[in-house]
Structure formats: C-alpha cells, structure tokens
Design a protein around this motif. Structure first.
Motif, PDB file in Angstrom:
ATOM      1  N   LEU A 167       0.946  -1.224   0.088  1.00  0.00           N
ATOM      2  CA  LEU A 167       0.059  -0.021  -0.072  1.00  0.00           C
ATOM      3  C   LEU A 167       0.737   1.327  -0.164  1.00  0.00           C
ATOM      4  O   LEU A 167       0.591   2.061  -0.828  1.00  0.00           O
ATOM      5  N   PRO A 168       1.890   1.416   0.670  1.00  0.00           N
ATOM      6  CA  PRO A 168       2.706   2.753   0.555  1.00  0.00           C
ATOM      7  C   PRO A 168       3.293   3.126  -0.637  1.00  0.00           C
ATOM      8  O   PRO A 168       3.319   4.033  -1.163  1.00  0.00           O
ATOM      9  N   ARG A 213       2.350   6.283  -3.148  1.00  0.00           N
ATOM     10  CA  ARG A 213       3.433   6.938  -3.563  1.00  0.00           C
ATOM     11  C   ARG A 213       3.462   6.999  -5.088  1.00  0.00           C
ATOM     12  O   ARG A 213       3.307   8.120  -5.717  1.00  0.00           O
ATOM     13  N   ASN A 214       2.762   5.963  -5.760  1.00  0.00           N
ATOM     14  CA  ASN A 214       2.600   6.139  -7.267  1.00  0.00           C
ATOM     15  C   ASN A 214       1.513   6.376  -8.011  1.00  0.00           C
ATOM     16  O   ASN A 214       1.368   6.779  -9.082  1.00  0.00           O
ATOM     17  N   THR A 215       0.402   6.497  -6.791  1.00  0.00           N
ATOM     18  CA  THR A 215      -0.949   6.921  -7.393  1.00  0.00           C
ATOM     19  C   THR A 215      -1.427   8.314  -7.055  1.00  0.00           C
ATOM     20  O   THR A 215      -1.948   9.257  -7.870  1.00  0.00           O
ATOM     21  N   VAL A 216      -1.373   8.619  -5.587  1.00  0.00           N
ATOM     22  CA  VAL A 216      -1.983   9.627  -5.104  1.00  0.00           C
ATOM     23  C   VAL A 216      -1.137  11.187  -5.565  1.00  0.00           C
ATOM     24  O   VAL A 216      -1.823  11.822  -5.937  1.00  0.00           O
ATOM     25  N   PRO A 217       0.059  11.091  -5.413  1.00  0.00           N
ATOM     26  CA  PRO A 217       0.596  12.430  -6.069  1.00  0.00           C
ATOM     27  C   PRO A 217       0.661  12.885  -7.137  1.00  0.00           C
ATOM     28  O   PRO A 217       0.034  13.867  -7.524  1.00  0.00           O
ATOM     29  N   PRO A 218       0.406  11.997  -8.159  1.00  0.00           N
ATOM     30  CA  PRO A 218       0.367  12.204  -9.446  1.00  0.00           C
ATOM     31  C   PRO A 218      -1.105  12.789  -9.785  1.00  0.00           C
ATOM     32  O   PRO A 218      -1.264  13.674 -10.574  1.00  0.00           O
ATOM     33  N   PHE A 219      -1.923  12.076  -9.242  1.00  0.00           N
ATOM     34  CA  PHE A 219      -3.508  12.218  -9.346  1.00  0.00           C
ATOM     35  C   PHE A 219      -3.452  13.838  -8.648  1.00  0.00           C
ATOM     36  O   PHE A 219      -4.167  14.639  -9.183  1.00  0.00           O
ATOM     37  N   VAL A 220      -2.976  14.072  -7.665  1.00  0.00           N
ATOM     38  CA  VAL A 220      -3.096  15.370  -7.012  1.00  0.00           C
ATOM     39  C   VAL A 220      -2.435  16.614  -7.837  1.00  0.00           C
ATOM     40  O   VAL A 220      -3.169  17.734  -7.917  1.00  0.00           O
ATOM     41  N   LYS A 221      -1.488  16.463  -8.228  1.00  0.00           N
ATOM     42  CA  LYS A 221      -0.691  17.288  -9.071  1.00  0.00           C
ATOM     43  C   LYS A 221      -1.460  17.729 -10.297  1.00  0.00           C
ATOM     44  O   LYS A 221      -1.714  18.715 -10.913  1.00  0.00           O
ATOM     45  N   GLN A 222      -1.939  16.526 -10.872  1.00  0.00           N
ATOM     46  CA  GLN A 222      -2.868  16.851 -12.387  1.00  0.00           C
ATOM     47  C   GLN A 222      -4.344  17.424 -12.023  1.00  0.00           C
ATOM     48  O   GLN A 222      -4.549  18.518 -12.550  1.00  0.00           O
ATOM     49  N   PHE A 223      -4.852  17.163 -10.850  1.00  0.00           N
ATOM     50  CA  PHE A 223      -5.922  17.958 -10.180  1.00  0.00           C
ATOM     51  C   PHE A 223      -5.484  19.235  -9.999  1.00  0.00           C
ATOM     52  O   PHE A 223      -6.452  20.390 -10.508  1.00  0.00           O
ATOM     53  N   LEU A 224      -4.633  19.620  -9.379  1.00  0.00           N
ATOM     54  CA  LEU A 224      -4.137  21.215  -9.058  1.00  0.00           C
ATOM     55  C   LEU A 224      -3.573  21.803 -10.216  1.00  0.00           C
ATOM     56  O   LEU A 224      -4.135  23.059 -10.677  1.00  0.00           O
ATOM     57  N   SER A 225      -3.080  21.209 -11.436  1.00  0.00           N
ATOM     58  CA  SER A 225      -2.770  21.966 -12.741  1.00  0.00           C
ATOM     59  C   SER A 225      -3.993  22.408 -13.235  1.00  0.00           C
ATOM     60  O   SER A 225      -3.712  23.144 -14.089  1.00  0.00           O
TER      61      SER A 225
END
Length: 174
Positions: free
Chosen positions: A64-65, A69-81
């Motif tokens: 899970l960690p 690491r591989n899923t949540v940050p890219p998702f959040v970055k794309q969302f914020l962009s």
C-alpha cells in the motif's frame, strides 16, 4: 478475532472516530472550488473490506505505501494543474493519514513542507487512522486556526477499491 496478519495490523492502526460536515452557501469558511476522484480497480485486492464469518475485515497489503506513492501524488498534481496550481501554492493540507509511510510518500512526492504536513501527522499521532473521518478531523483543526482570506486547502483521501479523492477549497470571509 483471529491471527490473520492483515487483521492484526488493521486493529493496531485504526482508531474509532466519527465526523460530519455542514455545507452551506453562506458565511465564512472554506468554499469548495473543485473536486475529483480516481478509481483503480486493478489495485482492489491491496486495500479492501471482506466479510468473514459474519464479521467485516479490513485487508491492507504491505504494498500500500508504494501504491499510494505511485498513485496519489500524480493524481493530486494533475488535479491542481487544472487551476494552474502546484502543491507549494496550497497553504493547508488535510491528508488522510493512513500511516506514517503513506504520509512520508505523499510528502516526498508532492515536495510538501513539514508545516504543510503537520496537521495530518498530528491527527495520526493523536487519534490513529480513523478511516473516512480522519480527513475531517484534520480539516476541523485547520479551520480552528482560521486561515487568512484567499488561502487554499487541499483535502485528500484514499481507500478501499483502490480509490483516491481530493477537494480544493478556498477560505472566504462572510
């Protein structure tokens, strides 16, 4: 309830908590700007609930960690962009503290400061992982600090299925 390692870990890291939010179009507070959800059923077996002998069991994989690491940050970055924002532009973070390793991974991948992570880490230390209510406990703590008008908050959670959800909010005066 048994000696299943996943069950033992689940019972060790989860706390009990309940939370609710009142959402209104009036008054001071956080105003919802946008939200998004991600579902990755290919990771379903890594974090899920199963029914065994009439009881609900939480399945948590040791992977899970890495998945976080591989899923949540890219998702959040794309969302914020979508709003021409980077994680550094968001003053407040209410991140689901699924565990220290998950928070470490998110902090590292989003390049968040210790200050940006302090509320989520504090909630984990004080209450443990309370599943869904945990992010609202973090949000409540942020709101008690009364952010400055215009400051933003990113509320981010993840869980069974595998799913991740994020909301961008901005503080407004009455």
């Amino acid at each position: 309830m048994g000696n299943d390692l996943s069950l033992i870990v689940s019972n060790a890291v989860f706390g009990d908590g309940a939370a609710a939010a009142i959402v209104t179009a009036e008054g001071a507070g956080f105003c919802f700007v946008d939200s998004a959800s991600l579902f990755d059923p290919s990771q379903r077996e890594q974090v899920r609930f199963v029914h065994r002998h009439g009881r609900l069991h939480n399945v948590l994989s040791s992977k899970l960690p890495g998945i976080i690491r591989n899923t949540v940050p890219p998702f959040v970055k794309q969302f914020l962009s979508r709003h021409d924002l980077a994680p550094a532009n968001v003053e407040h973070w209410a991140i689901h503290p699924g565990g220290a390793k998950m928070l470490d991974a998110i902090q590292e991948e989003l390049s968040l400061s210790g200050e940006q992570m302090a509320v989520s880490r504090g909630i984990l230390k004080k209450f443990g992982n309370m599943s869904s209510p945990t992010t609202l406990f973090a949000l409540d703590e942020i709101m008690q600090e009364t952010p400055q008008v215009g400051q933003r908050c990113c509320l981010t959670a993840y869980g069974a299925g595998f799913s991740a959800h994020t909301n961008l909010m901005q503080w407004r005066a009455e």
